[in-house]
Scaffold this motif. Structure first.
Motif, PDB file in Angstrom:
ATOM      1  N   ASP A   1      44.532 -70.997  21.536  1.00  0.00           N
ATOM      2  CA  ASP A   1      45.463 -70.394  22.587  1.00  0.00           C
ATOM      3  C   ASP A   1      46.857 -70.187  21.856  1.00  0.00           C
ATOM      4  OD1 ASP A   1      44.005 -69.971  25.072  1.00  0.00           O
ATOM      5  OD2 ASP A   1      43.730 -72.167  24.713  1.00  0.00           O
ATOM      6  N   LEU A   2      47.361 -68.847  21.737  1.00  0.00           N
ATOM      7  CA  LEU A   2      48.604 -68.556  21.300  1.00  0.00           C
ATOM      8  C   LEU A   2      49.554 -68.268  22.497  1.00  0.00           C
ATOM      9  CD1 LEU A   2      50.756 -68.492  19.112  1.00  0.00           C
ATOM     10  CD2 LEU A   2      49.850 -66.202  18.588  1.00  0.00           C
ATOM     11  N   VAL A   3      50.517 -69.030  22.869  1.00  0.00           N
ATOM     12  CA  VAL A   3      51.571 -68.380  24.169  1.00  0.00           C
ATOM     13  C   VAL A   3      52.881 -68.265  23.504  1.00  0.00           C
ATOM     14  CG1 VAL A   3      52.517 -69.318  26.185  1.00  0.00           C
ATOM     15  CG2 VAL A   3      50.076 -70.297  25.654  1.00  0.00           C
ATOM     16  N   LEU A   4      53.102 -66.942  23.600  1.00  0.00           N
ATOM     17  CA  LEU A   4      54.438 -66.297  23.281  1.00  0.00           C
ATOM     18  C   LEU A   4      55.376 -66.086  24.398  1.00  0.00           C
ATOM     19  CD1 LEU A   4      52.886 -63.555  20.905  1.00  0.00           C
ATOM     20  CD2 LEU A   4      53.748 -65.921  20.151  1.00  0.00           C
ATOM     21  N   ILE A   5      56.586 -66.527  24.526  1.00  0.00           N
ATOM     22  CA  ILE A   5      57.678 -66.380  25.444  1.00  0.00           C
ATOM     23  C   ILE A   5      58.655 -65.735  24.977  1.00  0.00           C
ATOM     24  CG2 ILE A   5      58.628 -67.726  27.294  1.00  0.00           C
ATOM     25  CD1 ILE A   5      56.430 -70.076  26.735  1.00  0.00           C
ATOM     26  N   ARG A   6      59.142 -64.880  25.778  1.00  0.00           N
ATOM     27  CA  ARG A   6      60.294 -64.110  25.337  1.00  0.00           C
ATOM     28  C   ARG A   6      61.412 -64.795  26.007  1.00  0.00           C
ATOM     29  NH1 ARG A   6      62.842 -58.271  27.178  1.00  0.00           N
ATOM     30  NH2 ARG A   6      64.754 -58.336  25.912  1.00  0.00           N
ATOM     31  N   HIS A   7      62.389 -65.025  25.316  1.00  0.00           N
ATOM     32  CA  HIS A   7      63.456 -65.693  25.861  1.00  0.00           C
ATOM     33  C   HIS A   7      64.187 -65.141  27.110  1.00  0.00           C
ATOM     34  CE1 HIS A   7      66.520 -62.387  24.851  1.00  0.00           C
ATOM     35  NE2 HIS A   7      65.787 -62.368  23.580  1.00  0.00           N
ATOM     36  N   PRO A   8      64.658 -66.048  27.814  1.00  0.00           N
ATOM     37  CA  PRO A   8      65.360 -65.523  29.054  1.00  0.00           C
ATOM     38  C   PRO A   8      66.536 -64.647  28.633  1.00  0.00           C
ATOM     39  CG  PRO A   8      64.766 -67.916  29.386  1.00  0.00           C
ATOM     40  CD  PRO A   8      64.672 -67.347  27.861  1.00  0.00           C
ATOM     41  N   GLU A   9      67.100 -63.989  30.046  1.00  0.00           N
ATOM     42  CA  GLU A   9      68.128 -63.193  30.191  1.00  0.00           C
ATOM     43  C   GLU A   9      69.432 -63.746  29.370  1.00  0.00           C
ATOM     44  OE1 GLU A   9      70.220 -59.794  32.888  1.00  0.00           O
ATOM     45  OE2 GLU A   9      69.075 -61.539  33.651  1.00  0.00           O
ATOM     46  N   VAL A  10      70.285 -62.967  28.394  1.00  0.00           N
ATOM     47  CA  VAL A  10      71.210 -63.318  27.710  1.00  0.00           C
ATOM     48  C   VAL A  10      72.561 -63.151  28.260  1.00  0.00           C
ATOM     49  CG1 VAL A  10      70.028 -63.511  25.758  1.00  0.00           C
ATOM     50  CG2 VAL A  10      71.012 -61.215  26.222  1.00  0.00           C
ATOM     51  N   ALA A  11      73.766 -63.684  27.712  1.00  0.00           N
ATOM     52  CA  ALA A  11      75.061 -63.506  28.201  1.00  0.00           C
ATOM     53  C   ALA A  11      75.550 -62.257  27.192  1.00  0.00           C
ATOM     54  CB  ALA A  11      75.998 -64.680  28.234  1.00  0.00           C
ATOM     55  N   ILE A  12      75.194 -61.253  27.593  1.00  0.00           N
ATOM     56  CA  ILE A  12      75.782 -60.031  26.751  1.00  0.00           C
ATOM     57  C   ILE A  12      75.577 -58.781  27.573  1.00  0.00           C
ATOM     58  CG2 ILE A  12      73.568 -59.126  25.509  1.00  0.00           C
ATOM     59  CD1 ILE A  12      75.331 -58.797  23.165  1.00  0.00           C
ATOM     60  N   GLU A  13      76.532 -57.979  27.481  1.00  0.00           N
ATOM     61  CA  GLU A  13      76.295 -56.505  28.566  1.00  0.00           C
ATOM     62  C   GLU A  13      75.054 -55.939  28.069  1.00  0.00           C
ATOM     63  OE1 GLU A  13      79.504 -53.688  28.534  1.00  0.00           O
ATOM     64  OE2 GLU A  13      81.076 -55.359  27.934  1.00  0.00           O
TER      65      GLU A  13
ATOM     66  N   VAL B   1      46.987 -71.452  11.550  1.00  0.00           N
ATOM     67  CA  VAL B   1      45.569 -71.557  10.951  1.00  0.00           C
ATOM     68  C   VAL B   1      45.103 -72.912  11.586  1.00  0.00           C
ATOM     69  CG1 VAL B   1      44.094 -71.931   8.939  1.00  0.00           C
ATOM     70  CG2 VAL B   1      46.159 -70.192   9.198  1.00  0.00           C
ATOM     71  N   ASP B   2      43.903 -73.241  12.126  1.00  0.00           N
ATOM     72  CA  ASP B   2      43.383 -74.488  12.767  1.00  0.00           C
ATOM     73  C   ASP B   2      43.894 -75.076  13.672  1.00  0.00           C
ATOM     74  OD1 ASP B   2      41.228 -74.055  10.796  1.00  0.00           O
ATOM     75  OD2 ASP B   2      42.077 -75.057   8.932  1.00  0.00           O
ATOM     76  N   GLN B   3      44.617 -74.370  14.543  1.00  0.00           N
ATOM     77  CA  GLN B   3      45.607 -75.062  15.767  1.00  0.00           C
ATOM     78  C   GLN B   3      44.895 -74.836  17.038  1.00  0.00           C
ATOM     79  OE1 GLN B   3      48.752 -76.799  14.861  1.00  0.00           O
ATOM     80  NE2 GLN B   3      47.985 -76.080  12.825  1.00  0.00           N
ATOM     81  N   LYS B   4      44.931 -75.679  18.075  1.00  0.00           N
ATOM     82  CA  LYS B   4      44.342 -75.658  19.260  1.00  0.00           C
ATOM     83  C   LYS B   4      45.354 -74.797  20.160  1.00  0.00           C
ATOM     84  CE  LYS B   4      41.455 -79.332  18.684  1.00  0.00           C
ATOM     85  NZ  LYS B   4      41.377 -80.757  18.568  1.00  0.00           N
ATOM     86  N   ALA B   5      46.584 -74.906  20.178  1.00  0.00           N
ATOM     87  CA  ALA B   5      47.423 -74.214  21.192  1.00  0.00           C
ATOM     88  C   ALA B   5      48.890 -74.363  20.702  1.00  0.00           C
ATOM     89  CB  ALA B   5      47.209 -74.889  22.756  1.00  0.00           C
ATOM     90  N   VAL B   6      49.432 -73.446  20.503  1.00  0.00           N
ATOM     91  CA  VAL B   6      50.622 -73.181  19.875  1.00  0.00           C
ATOM     92  C   VAL B   6      51.631 -72.356  21.082  1.00  0.00           C
ATOM     93  CG1 VAL B   6      52.215 -72.108  17.990  1.00  0.00           C
ATOM     94  CG2 VAL B   6      50.049 -73.241  17.568  1.00  0.00           C
ATOM     95  N   HIS B   7      52.892 -72.737  21.429  1.00  0.00           N
ATOM     96  CA  HIS B   7      53.652 -72.177  22.253  1.00  0.00           C
ATOM     97  C   HIS B   7      54.893 -71.817  21.259  1.00  0.00           C
ATOM     98  CE1 HIS B   7      51.961 -74.111  26.110  1.00  0.00           C
ATOM     99  NE2 HIS B   7      51.023 -73.718  25.292  1.00  0.00           N
ATOM    100  N   VAL B   8      55.393 -70.604  21.797  1.00  0.00           N
ATOM    101  CA  VAL B   8      56.461 -69.933  20.988  1.00  0.00           C
ATOM    102  C   VAL B   8      57.551 -69.265  21.929  1.00  0.00           C
ATOM    103  CG1 VAL B   8      56.993 -68.285  19.029  1.00  0.00           C
ATOM    104  CG2 VAL B   8      54.794 -69.100  18.964  1.00  0.00           C
ATOM    105  N   ILE B   9      59.092 -69.639  21.516  1.00  0.00           N
ATOM    106  CA  ILE B   9      59.907 -69.292  22.348  1.00  0.00           C
ATOM    107  C   ILE B   9      60.601 -67.961  21.158  1.00  0.00           C
ATOM    108  CG2 ILE B   9      62.149 -69.282  23.500  1.00  0.00           C
ATOM    109  CD1 ILE B   9      60.086 -70.687  24.949  1.00  0.00           C
ATOM    110  N   ALA B  10      60.406 -66.558  21.389  1.00  0.00           N
ATOM    111  CA  ALA B  10      60.920 -65.747  20.511  1.00  0.00           C
ATOM    112  C   ALA B  10      61.444 -64.766  21.367  1.00  0.00           C
ATOM    113  CB  ALA B  10      59.930 -65.590  19.734  1.00  0.00           C
ATOM    114  N   HIS B  11      61.714 -63.595  20.606  1.00  0.00           N
ATOM    115  CA  HIS B  11      62.211 -62.178  21.139  1.00  0.00           C
ATOM    116  C   HIS B  11      61.120 -61.229  21.372  1.00  0.00           C
ATOM    117  CE1 HIS B  11      65.518 -64.031  19.291  1.00  0.00           C
ATOM    118  NE2 HIS B  11      64.896 -64.479  18.292  1.00  0.00           N
ATOM    119  N   ALA B  12      61.642 -60.242  22.093  1.00  0.00           N
ATOM    120  CA  ALA B  12      60.685 -59.102  22.347  1.00  0.00           C
ATOM    121  C   ALA B  12      59.827 -58.482  21.145  1.00  0.00           C
ATOM    122  CB  ALA B  12      61.459 -58.083  23.333  1.00  0.00           C
TER     123      ALA B  12
END
Length: 189
Positions: free
Chosen positions: A2-14, A133-144
């Motif tokens: 399982d690969l779980v990719l999460i986009r970062h929450p809202e940022v403090a910029i216009e 490679v050869d992982q079971k469950a990786v979670h990622v916090i990244a960008h769109a």
């Protein structure tokens, strides 16, 4: 896997500002956001992170990763695309001819002087291939951009098509490898 990719929450910029690798903070406290994200992932039945949390080094990702995990893996290859001279500019202030030139060859053009989509994708896919490679469950916090490039890679679709997919701040994209093939379990959840 399982690969779980999460986009970062809202940022403090216009809104409407090009901020690719500009290091902007989150709009809200990372600990509060981590608590809400954990509850949402539980409700979605996302598998527990077995092989570690990974994140972009930019504050909007790394601060959330640190709130979620004791020792997240911070990797510069998970940074958003670098938009060169466009970083920090309002999109509507950028010369329309330059944006059109970029759109005309989205894969290779670099009118901003930063990365092309091909260069960016090469960096992101290198992270995926060396880490997942050869992982079971990786979670990622990244960008769109990172989430969309990995989605295109896993599903075998054109990157420019995946760039059009909606992806909210804080959204979860969950992929699972089944009998050697990647399937999309959830998008923008």
């Amino acid at each position: 896997m399982d690969l779980v990719l999460i986009r970062h929450p809202e940022v403090a910029i216009e809104a409407g500002v090009c901020y690719g690798q500009t290091d902007v903070p989150l709009q809200r406290d990372a600990r509060e956001l981590a608590s809400a994200l954990t509850a949402r992932m539980t409700a979605l039945n996302v598998p527990a992170c077995v092989d570690g949390w990974h994140a972009s080094p930019l504050r909007r990702c790394a601060s959330l990763a640190h709130a979620l995990a004791v020792d997240p893996h911070i990797d510069a290859r998970l940074s958003e695309m670098h938009f060169g001279a466009w970083e920090g500019l309002a999109w509507d202030a950028i010369d329309r001819a330059l944006i059109d030139a970029w759109a005309g060859d989205i894969e290779h053009a670099r009118p901003h002087g930063g990365e092309s989509l091909a260069q960016f994708a090469q960096r992101v896919i290198a992270w995926f291939e060396s880490t997942c490679v050869d992982q079971k469950a990786v979670h990622v916090i990244a960008h769109a951009g990172v989430v969309r490039v990995i989605a295109a890679h896993l599903l075998g679709i054109a990157r420019e098509d995946a760039l059009q997919w909606p992806l909210d701040f804080g959204a979860v994209a969950w992929f699972r490898r089944v009998r050697g093939e990647w399937v999309l379990v959830r998008w923008n959840a």
